[in-house]
Structures are given as C-alpha cells and as structure tokens.
Design a protein around this motif. Structure first.
Motif: not given
Length: 454
Positions: A255-271
């Motif tokens: 799953i880490i290959e097909s969907r991956g993670l989102v490594t945050k560039l901004h220190p706030c809610c992902a929304s």
C-alpha cells in the motif's frame, strides 16, 4: 470463530518480503516522524501527558523523546502525542489517519535493550501496520471519517496493533485478536480539532495499540467478527455509506507503493494543504502580491470545512485549523513554518484584515457522492478585475507530488531546530540506514542522546 479480522491477519501474517521501494518509503516515514516528535516534545499537550503519568513512569526501559525512559504504555502515549503535537506528521489517505504518528511511537515503545530488534524487522512491522490500517479503513472510509471520527485514534490504533504483534513475534490469531481488542478501545471525535485533545488522540492510539497487542499475546480475546457483526465497528462507526469488506483483498503491491503517504510540507491541518499549494501556484505563476488580490475563495470537501472550524483563531492550535489564517500567512510570506503557529504570531492586524477577504465553501453531498476524492479549488479576484482559478487534487508531499530529498532533509533539520536540538548530517544519514541496523533500540537511543538540547 472466523471473521474479517482473521482474514486480514492471515493475509498480512504471510507477507514477509517487501520491495526496496517500500522499505525506503517506510524509512522516510520513520525519519519524518522522529523529526516531528522532537519538534513537538515541548508542546503543552506533551507536558500534560508527562505530568499526568509521572508517578507511573519509573522502572521502564522504553525511550522517551522528552528524555529518559519509562514504561511501554506511557512511552507510546508521550511519544505519540509529541509526534502529532504540531500537526506536521504525515497523512495516510486509505485510513484517513496520521498513520506514522501512531505506528512509529507504538513500535518504538516495545523495543528494548534486552531484546534487540533489527531495523529491517522494525520496518517490516511498520509496513504490516500500515497495511492493516488500510484494510480496516477500506470497509468504513470515507463514511467513517465524514461522520466525525478521527481516523488516527480509531483505524490508526487498530492497524498499529497488528504491527506491534508482528514486531513482538506473535502469530496470526494473536494479530487478529489484537485488532479485535483495539476496536474496543477505538475513540476520538473530530470535534476536538483545534484543542490539545487532538494530538493526545495520537498518543492514546499508540498506547492502545501497544496494550491491545500485549493483551492478545497474553491470552486476552474478543470476537473475530467484531468488524462486521451487529453492534460491531462497521455498524456503530461506519456511517451511512460504509461499504464493508466483502471485496477487500490484500494487493500484491504494498500500500505504501500504490497509495503512499503524504509527507507534510506545511505544519497545519492537511485540509488546508491543497488550497495552500493552489494559492502559491497562482502567486508564482502570475507574480502576484497580496495587494493585487481583492478576494480569495476556496471550494473544498465537506469534511475539510468541518475540520477547519476557526475563522478567527484565538490561539496557535486553532490557527492550524483555520483556512483563513493559513492562506493569509502563505500569501504574505510565500510559505508556512513552525514559527507561524505560535500565540505571538497571531497578533498581526494586517494579516487579520487579509483573512477577512478569504472565503471557504464545500462541495455538496450530492457532488461528493461516488467520489473518493475531489480537487480543492482556489479562486482569486484581482484588483484589476481579472479572475484566476487553480485546482489541486493532490498536495505537495503526496505520492503524485513527492518532496525531494533536499526538502525532506530541510524539514528534518527544521524540526530539530524547533525542538532546540543540534542537527548534524550524520543524524539523518544514519537514520536513513535504518534497514541495515542490527538494533533499532540502539539506533534510537544514540539519536536521542546525540541530538542533545542546546
């Protein structure tokens, strides 16, 4: 007794080989989470958890990011809270969770000097836990998340329990039972976003994962059909549009290959992230300045609007969950940093005036129905009357738009600096060699001792 949990654990239990890509991405996630833990170690939520359980912390051997050692459960809770304290840790879309903020502290807590666990074993357990999070999330998301549950402390804890069992050498049945017991511990409403309770959710989830795994390996048992049965997880937590697990199968590709993670560039809610990135795209593409813009409008998902409840934040935690604040800072400064999320940073009348020109509205339920993900849109009205628009389906840091190696190192160094720790390139390089370390405990102990507070 059989059930979906046993089906999930059976398939995960027999997965023993992972590709070089999967291991590399897991290593990146561990390093990113360690950086976030150090940056968040001084946060008020971490201090509260540490103080609350201080009398119970003596005698353990599990490492604390705040310094010293403690019991397994308390280490998982303190380190998990630290990992999520600044909302800078990664996101995992299939689970709708901050996956690594639960997994890494939980796995780290059960490592010890007495029972050496290799780096490769640690990474394998991380990947199993991530797959388990995705498997549980498959049956309930996005309905579960949209109903108001914080997936980090529900789905995240259940999946992480599987990873802990794997790391401790447990069997197939024990893995299924650990997830069953973790379902009985699942909790955490998203209504707590913008308060210290939110990062504590991650700490509780890590602790629950550890304790569920240890209970299962000591003979405790629950129902193995508790995901799908009446009065079970799907029934109570799933929401109206949850699909269940009838069609779930473990994919050959991790799953880490097909969907991956989102490594945050901004220190706030992902929304906020896709709107931030879309805004900055427009600014850079059109050489815009704040004074050029009369109004900013954003169209985002229903859950994003609910998550971002603070139009005029009163403190730094609320600011992380304010679209208006995050976009205003991005427009004013061209980026967002940890320093932008302090109470002192909020005292800015000019920025407050800019925030009044920023609007946010959501897709309708009908528009969202049948779509796992819709683009977030930013529309700018310029002073000259021109209207510009940009869509973002993915944020910077997602699998589709990954951070480069330099961005990852800069983020890690910035996290250490925010935690008042010294950074040396050796720290990053040795952690990057995690998969070849004979003792992950020795590696983490070395890292925490050499990044001493200034």
């Amino acid at each position: 007794m059989t059930g979906i949990l046993l089906d999930i654990s059976s398939q995960l239990f027999h997965r023993s080989e992972f590709s070089a890509t999967a291991l590399e991405r897991a290593t990146d996630a561990v390093i990113d989470t360690l950086g976030c833990m150090i940056a968040g170690a001084d946060d008020a939520g971490v201090a509260a958890v540490t103080t609350a359980f201080q009398s119970q912390s003596a005698g353990g051997g599990s490492l604390l990011v705040t310094g010293g050692k403690t019991s397994v459960s308390i280490a998982a809770m303190v380190n998990g809270t630290a990992a999520h304290a600044l909302d800078f840790d990664d996101n995992f879309h299939p689970a709708r969770a901050h996956a690594s903020a639960v997994l890494v502290p939980a796995l780290m807590a059960v490592t010890s000097a007495d029972s050496p666990i290799s780096g490769r074993e640690f990474l394998n357990a991380y990947l199993i836990g991530l797959e388990a999070q995705a498997a549980v999330g498959y049956g309930v998301n996005p309905s579960h998340y949209n109903r108001g549950w914080h997936g980090t402390s529900t789905v995240g804890a259940i999946g992480a329990a599987a990873g802990v069992v794997r790391l401790l050498g447990g069997g197939n049945e024990e893995m299924a039972q650990a997830m069953s017991l973790a379902i009985s511990m699942a909790s955490g409403p998203k209504g707590q976003f913008g308060t210290l309770a939110k990062p504590i959710h991650a700490g509780i989830a890590a602790r629950n994962a550890v304790e569920a795994a240890m209970l299962a390996m000591s003979g405790a048992a629950g129902r193995l059909d508790i995901l799908e049965r009446p009065q079970g997880f799907l029934d109570l937590f799933g929401g109206e549009e949850a699909r269940g697990w009838a069609d779930w199968r473990l994919d050959e590709t991790c799953i880490i290959e097909s969907r991956g993670l989102v490594t945050k560039l901004h220190p706030c809610c992902a929304s906020t992230h896709r709107a931030i990135d879309a805004l900055l795209d427009l600014v850079h593409e059109n050489a815009l300045k704040p004074e050029d813009i009369v109004a900013i409008d954003t169209k985002v998902g229903v859950s994003a609007v609910k998550n971002l409840a603070y139009l005029s934040p009163a403190n730094a935690m609320q600011a992380r969950f304010s679209m208006q604040y995050c976009l205003a800072v991005a427009l004013e400064k061209g980026s967002l940093s940890l320093a932008d999320f302090t109470d002192a940073a909020l005292d800015n009348p000019e920025r407050e005036a800019l925030m009044q020109r920023i609007g946010m509205h959501a897709y309708t339920a009908a528009e969202e129905r049948g779509h796992e993900r819709l683009a977030h849109t930013v529309t700018l009205t310029l002073r000259n009357g021109e209207v510009l628009q940009k869509e973002r389906l993915h944020a910077n840091g997602a699998l589709e738009m990954p951070l480069n190696s330099q961005q990852k190192r800069i983020k890690f160094a910035n996290c250490l600096a925010w935690g008042r720790m010294t950074f040396d390139q050796t720290h990053f390089d040795r952690l990057a060699d995690l998969g070849r370390q004979q003792s992950v405990y020795a590696l983490f102990n070395w890292f925490l001792s050499t990044t001493a507070f200034d």
